[in-house]
Design an enzyme around this catalytic site. Structure first.
Site, mmCIF file in Angstrom:
data_model
loop_
_atom_site.group_PDB
_atom_site.id
_atom_site.type_symbol
_atom_site.label_atom_id
_atom_site.label_comp_id
_atom_site.label_asym_id
_atom_site.label_seq_id
_atom_site.Cartn_x
_atom_site.Cartn_y
_atom_site.Cartn_z
ATOM 1 N N HIS A 149 -4.148 -9.429 -1.011
ATOM 2 C CA HIS A 149 -4.615 -8.044 -0.847
ATOM 3 C C HIS A 149 -6.134 -8.071 -0.717
ATOM 4 O O HIS A 149 -6.864 -7.939 -1.697
ATOM 5 C CB HIS A 149 -4.183 -7.188 -2.039
ATOM 6 C CG HIS A 149 -4.408 -5.720 -1.847
ATOM 7 N ND1 HIS A 149 -3.411 -4.856 -1.442
ATOM 8 C CD2 HIS A 149 -5.515 -4.946 -1.981
ATOM 9 C CE1 HIS A 149 -3.885 -3.631 -1.358
ATOM 10 N NE2 HIS A 149 -5.174 -3.661 -1.678
ATOM 11 N N HIS A 168 0.543 3.571 -2.344
ATOM 12 C CA HIS A 168 -0.410 4.610 -2.758
ATOM 13 C C HIS A 168 0.311 5.792 -3.409
ATOM 14 O O HIS A 168 0.139 6.953 -3.011
ATOM 15 C CB HIS A 168 -1.252 5.070 -1.577
ATOM 16 C CG HIS A 168 -2.303 4.074 -1.163
ATOM 17 N ND1 HIS A 168 -3.524 3.978 -1.786
ATOM 18 C CD2 HIS A 168 -2.294 3.109 -0.209
ATOM 19 C CE1 HIS A 168 -4.236 3.011 -1.223
ATOM 20 N NE2 HIS A 168 -3.504 2.455 -0.258
ATOM 21 N N ASP A 202 -1.618 -2.128 -4.362
ATOM 22 C CA ASP A 202 -1.849 -0.682 -4.222
ATOM 23 C C ASP A 202 -0.546 0.099 -4.306
ATOM 24 O O ASP A 202 -0.270 0.983 -3.484
ATOM 25 C CB ASP A 202 -2.573 -0.362 -2.918
ATOM 26 C CG ASP A 202 -4.078 -0.615 -2.998
ATOM 27 O OD1 ASP A 202 -4.558 -0.920 -4.108
ATOM 28 O OD2 ASP A 202 -4.763 -0.520 -1.971
ATOM 29 N N HIS A 243 -3.626 -4.353 1.899
ATOM 30 C CA HIS A 243 -4.922 -3.664 1.921
ATOM 31 C C HIS A 243 -5.243 -3.041 3.275
ATOM 32 O O HIS A 243 -5.839 -1.957 3.327
ATOM 33 C CB HIS A 243 -6.058 -4.598 1.495
ATOM 34 C CG HIS A 243 -7.394 -3.909 1.416
ATOM 35 N ND1 HIS A 243 -7.651 -2.897 0.507
ATOM 36 C CD2 HIS A 243 -8.537 -4.071 2.123
ATOM 37 C CE1 HIS A 243 -8.898 -2.483 0.659
ATOM 38 N NE2 HIS A 243 -9.452 -3.177 1.639
ATOM 39 N N HIS A 246 -4.361 -0.877 6.359
ATOM 40 C CA HIS A 246 -3.385 0.203 6.481
ATOM 41 C C HIS A 246 -2.731 0.275 7.852
ATOM 42 O O HIS A 246 -1.723 0.960 7.999
ATOM 43 C CB HIS A 246 -4.039 1.540 6.141
ATOM 44 C CG HIS A 246 -4.196 1.767 4.673
ATOM 45 N ND1 HIS A 246 -4.306 3.021 4.112
ATOM 46 C CD2 HIS A 246 -4.260 0.899 3.636
ATOM 47 C CE1 HIS A 246 -4.431 2.911 2.792
ATOM 48 N NE2 HIS A 246 -4.413 1.621 2.489
ATOM 49 N N ASN A 292 -6.717 -3.138 -4.871
ATOM 50 C CA ASN A 292 -8.037 -2.678 -5.302
ATOM 51 C C ASN A 292 -7.990 -1.274 -5.880
ATOM 52 O O ASN A 292 -8.923 -0.870 -6.594
ATOM 53 C CB ASN A 292 -9.005 -2.711 -4.123
ATOM 54 C CG ASN A 292 -8.560 -1.835 -2.972
ATOM 55 O OD1 ASN A 292 -7.430 -1.930 -2.507
ATOM 56 N ND2 ASN A 292 -9.426 -0.953 -2.495
ATOM 57 N N HIS A 293 -6.922 -0.516 -5.639
ATOM 58 C CA HIS A 293 -6.808 0.819 -6.220
ATOM 59 C C HIS A 293 -6.225 0.768 -7.624
ATOM 60 O O HIS A 293 -6.559 1.626 -8.443
ATOM 61 C CB HIS A 293 -5.928 1.717 -5.329
ATOM 62 C CG HIS A 293 -6.650 2.275 -4.151
ATOM 63 N ND1 HIS A 293 -7.084 3.580 -4.068
ATOM 64 C CD2 HIS A 293 -7.034 1.691 -2.988
ATOM 65 C CE1 HIS A 293 -7.687 3.781 -2.914
ATOM 66 N NE2 HIS A 293 -7.659 2.648 -2.227
ATOM 67 N N ASP A 348 0.823 -1.220 0.000
ATOM 68 C CA ASP A 348 0.000 0.000 0.000
ATOM 69 C C ASP A 348 0.851 1.262 0.000
ATOM 70 O O ASP A 348 0.763 2.104 0.907
ATOM 71 C CB ASP A 348 -0.949 -0.009 1.207
ATOM 72 C CG ASP A 348 -1.932 -1.176 1.160
ATOM 73 O OD1 ASP A 348 -2.998 -1.015 0.583
ATOM 74 O OD2 ASP A 348 -1.580 -2.247 1.700
#
Length: 698
Positions: free
Chosen positions: A217, A22, A60, A245, A247, A128-129, A20
């Site tokens: 994830h 991001h 992610d 996934h 955080h 998923n992002h 993650d």
């Protein structure tokens, strides 16, 4: 083995794990726009300075499904800067790469491409992002894969059945099987697990020599009856699961007591929400794998922006103000101002000596104004800290708890909540509750003839399927089999009989024989029900699966029974309308019934009646088999800790011409019941770490 050079020999995998990232989150924000890019660069710097074999990302990598040009440009630039070079790769890929990397026209690992010069390979699943979309099913990771910078794996293109084929790696004498499953909608994946449509392939040869690492994830915490993936769904041959996934940084490995593997949750590398889970200190992990042992070192991230959060309940400060106090709103505002000032001073003290940490922290204060208080203007309040915090627009968040109605004095005070309150723990099955009960029970109420797994399964059949004869049939079946076993032994005293029964019971624990006996007893109970003319429970099972789709389902769904496989586990979901409350209410009387002396005396007398002429007791060599206990060393320290050696009991693997074997939920457990772990922590930041300085054995 105290030096790092001794740890990192030619047989040790060094893997940097992160999830993650991001990349591109709030990239247009004037203050926080570069946070995710700086953290990615720090992660890649750690990988290069520690000379890792490869980087493992848990999904992610990008925050947006279609990253901006700046985001892609920055990512490609940093990957090229830190992951390309002349450093030789020390491990080989043994599996079929056309299956592992099936989303690209270059189906081989990037460091084996003659046109590329890779020094640190990056393996990543999608989240998923940044999941695949469109008719072509492409995602941003596929762009990096086509450019040769990232090895995208774990992409399942089928919506009916998933077969997870591992990337088989070997470095020296260490063999690593890397499994990956990219993000799938939780409800769909939950159903596929329940219907036994998820299969993990394994090498048929030398299965016990492979260290099995799985990256997933999905939702780990429960957001609904099927909107998460229970850890019990995963196969029990795994050694370590890297969970993306979620955080919250829970990177210290936690042991799953049902499946006997370990789970590490690195958490996000940047705070994407102002919630308590994001306030924990961010870490990445340096995983060392040698043979069947592992060592996990926590590495704190220094470029992550500080985030402090605090809850304030105004009704707790009756000595300062009440709703009737004059100018109470102004006093509440001044009180919040003092709180925020204290948090800023604390953040400044923590940042001293760490120049990489951004100057302006994230501050969030959640004010519970229930009880008659009024809110004040948050925009006017935020203007006082516009130059000191990174989130001046949302420092204060007002919330109101649901107020409970006062009891009517004239009525009898009855706590109905205690009468209907369920005692089942989240994520536990009926078998788990039975096991926990007997673990905490006294010695005099322990089972002597039955096993905890068999009793738990019988109770679940009684609860979920209304199988009234399940417990009775299990007891009768086990009693008959024990009598036949004792008839073949020559025992003279009651003590000898008790010892023989205990040895016979312990020899079947966690074996295929025990599972077959339980299944046979349940089939006999079902046959008796059909003889009485009662309807088949399979019809209600199918109806139960339909109810599982409903938004009105108030009760959580327990995971399937591991002993019978995921497909068989789904059969017990028909009676879900009773929920966990029924499971909990039935599990407790079982212990009390077992503790009654009447039942124990009857069983003992029945066994004694099986002997007509007692004779000398014969020797029982090999009655109790001993197994070698393995130990796996995991460190959650920021220091380099030696990797300890382990031994595993050999297991016989059927030979086959195929290189992989399908594994379902009832696959062999590989003697994982004998696993153990030692935790030695020197991380002063985690005072509440349950693994600190303790030794736990299964």
């Amino acid at each position: 083995m105290s030096s790092e050079n001794t740890l990192d020999d030619e047989d040790t995998f060094k893997i940097l794990i992160a999830t993650d990232v991001h990349l591109g989150y709030l990239e247009k924000d004037a203050i926080r726009g570069s946070d995710s890019y700086n953290t990615l660069e720090e992660i890649l710097k750690y990988a290069k300075s520690h000379q890792v074999d490869f980087i493992l990302l848990g999904g992610d990598l990008f925050h947006e499904n279609k990253p901006s040009r700046r985001c892609l440009h920055s990512c490609i630039t940093k990957l090229r800067q830190y992951c390309m070079g002349d450093t030789p790769i020390q491990f080989n890929i043994l599996s079929d790469q056309t299956v592992n990397f099936n989303t690209t026209q270059f189906p081989w690992v990037n460091y084996q491409d003659e046109n590329l010069n890779i020094s640190i390979p990056v393996f990543s699943i999608h989240g998923n992002h940044d999941d695949p979309t469109g008719a072509e099913g492409l995602c941003a990771l596929d762009l990096l894969s086509a450019s040769g910078l990232v090895n995208h794996f774990g992409h399942s293109q089928s919506v009916e059945r998933i077969e997870i084929s591992p990337i088989l790696m070997q470095k020296g004498n260490t063999k690593l099987a890397l499994y990956g499953l990219g993000s799938i909608p939780d409800e769909r994946l939950y159903r596929m697990f329940v219907n036994n449509q998820v299969t993990m392939l394994r090498p048929k040869e030398d299965q016990d020599e492979w260290f099995n690492l799985f990256t997933i994830h999905q939702n780990r915490s429960k957001h609904g009856p099927t909107n998460y993936i229970p850890e019990q769904f995963l196969d029990d041959f795994l050694d370590l699961v890297v969970w993306g996934h979620e955080h919250e940084c829970l990177i210290a490995p936690s042991r799953n007591e049902q499946q006997l593997f370990y789970v590490t949750q690195p958490g996000s590398s940047v705070a994407t929400s102002l919630s308590p889970g994001e306030a924990t200190k961010k870490h990445i992990g340096l995983l060392r794998v040698k043979g069947r042992k592992m060592n996990l070192q926590k590495i704190p991230l220094k470029t992550v922006r500080q985030f402090l959060i605090q809850d304030v309940v105004l009704t707790d400060y009756q000595d300062l103000f009440t709703p009737e106090t004059p100018h109470v709103t102004k006093k509440v505002e001044n009180f919040c101002y003092a709180k925020v000032t204290e948090m800023l001073e604390e953040a400044e003290r923590e940042r001293l000596g760490c120049p990489l940490t951004p100057e302006k922290p994230l501050i969030r204060i959640r004010v519970d104004y229930s009880g008659g208080f009024e809110t004040f203007s948050t925009s006017r309040f935020s203007q006082k800290f516009v130059d000191r915090v990174a989130n001046p627009k949302d420092i204060v968040h007002f919330l109101r708890r649901r107020e409970q109605k006062e009891d009517i004095k004239d009525e009898v005070s009855v706590d109905y909540g205690k009468l209907v309150k369920t005692t089942a723990a989240e994520g536990l099955r009926v078998e788990d509750l039975v096991k926990k009960y007997f673990e905490a029970a006294e010695q005099k109420v322990q089972l002597s003839l039955l096993t905890e797994q068999g009793m738990g399964k019988a109770i679940q059949e009684f609860v979920d399927k209304d199988e009234k004869c399940a417990i009775e049939e299990l007891i009768t079946y086990q009693l008959e089999k024990t009598q036949r076993h004792l008839q073949g032994r020559s025992v003279t005293t009651e003590k000898d009989i008790d010892d023989e029964v205990r040895l016979f019971r312990d020899s079947k624990k966690n074996t295929t024989e025990e599972e077959n006996e339980i299944r046979e007893a349940m089939n006999r109970a079902k046959a008796q029900r059909l003889e009485r003319g009662e309807p088949d429970q399979d019809i209600s099972d199918e109806l139960g699966d339909v109810v599982m789709d409903s938004d009105e389902e108030p009760n959580p769904l327990p995971p399937p029974t591991r002993g019978r496989g995921r497909g068989a586990g789904s059969r017990g979901r028909g009676g879900r309308g009773r929920g966990r409350g029924a499971a909990a209410s039935e599990s407790k009387p079982v212990g009390h019934g077992r503790s009654q002396k009447t039942s124990a005396t009857t069983q003992s007398r029945s066994i004694m009646q099986a002997f007509q002429a007692p004779s000398q007791r014969s020797s029982r060599t090999g009655a109790a088999t001993s197994s070698t206990v393995d130990e796996m060393i995991i460190e959650d320290s920021d220091e380099d800790i030696p990797v300890m050696k382990t031994t595993r009991p050999p297991s016989k693997t059927p030979s086959s011409s195929s290189s992989f074997a399908k594994v379902s939920s009832q696959s062999q457990s590989q003697s994982q019941s004998s696993r153990g772990i030692t935790f030695d922590s020197s991380d002063d930041d985690d005072e509440d770490n349950p693994f600190k300085g303790g030794r736990r054995r299964k």
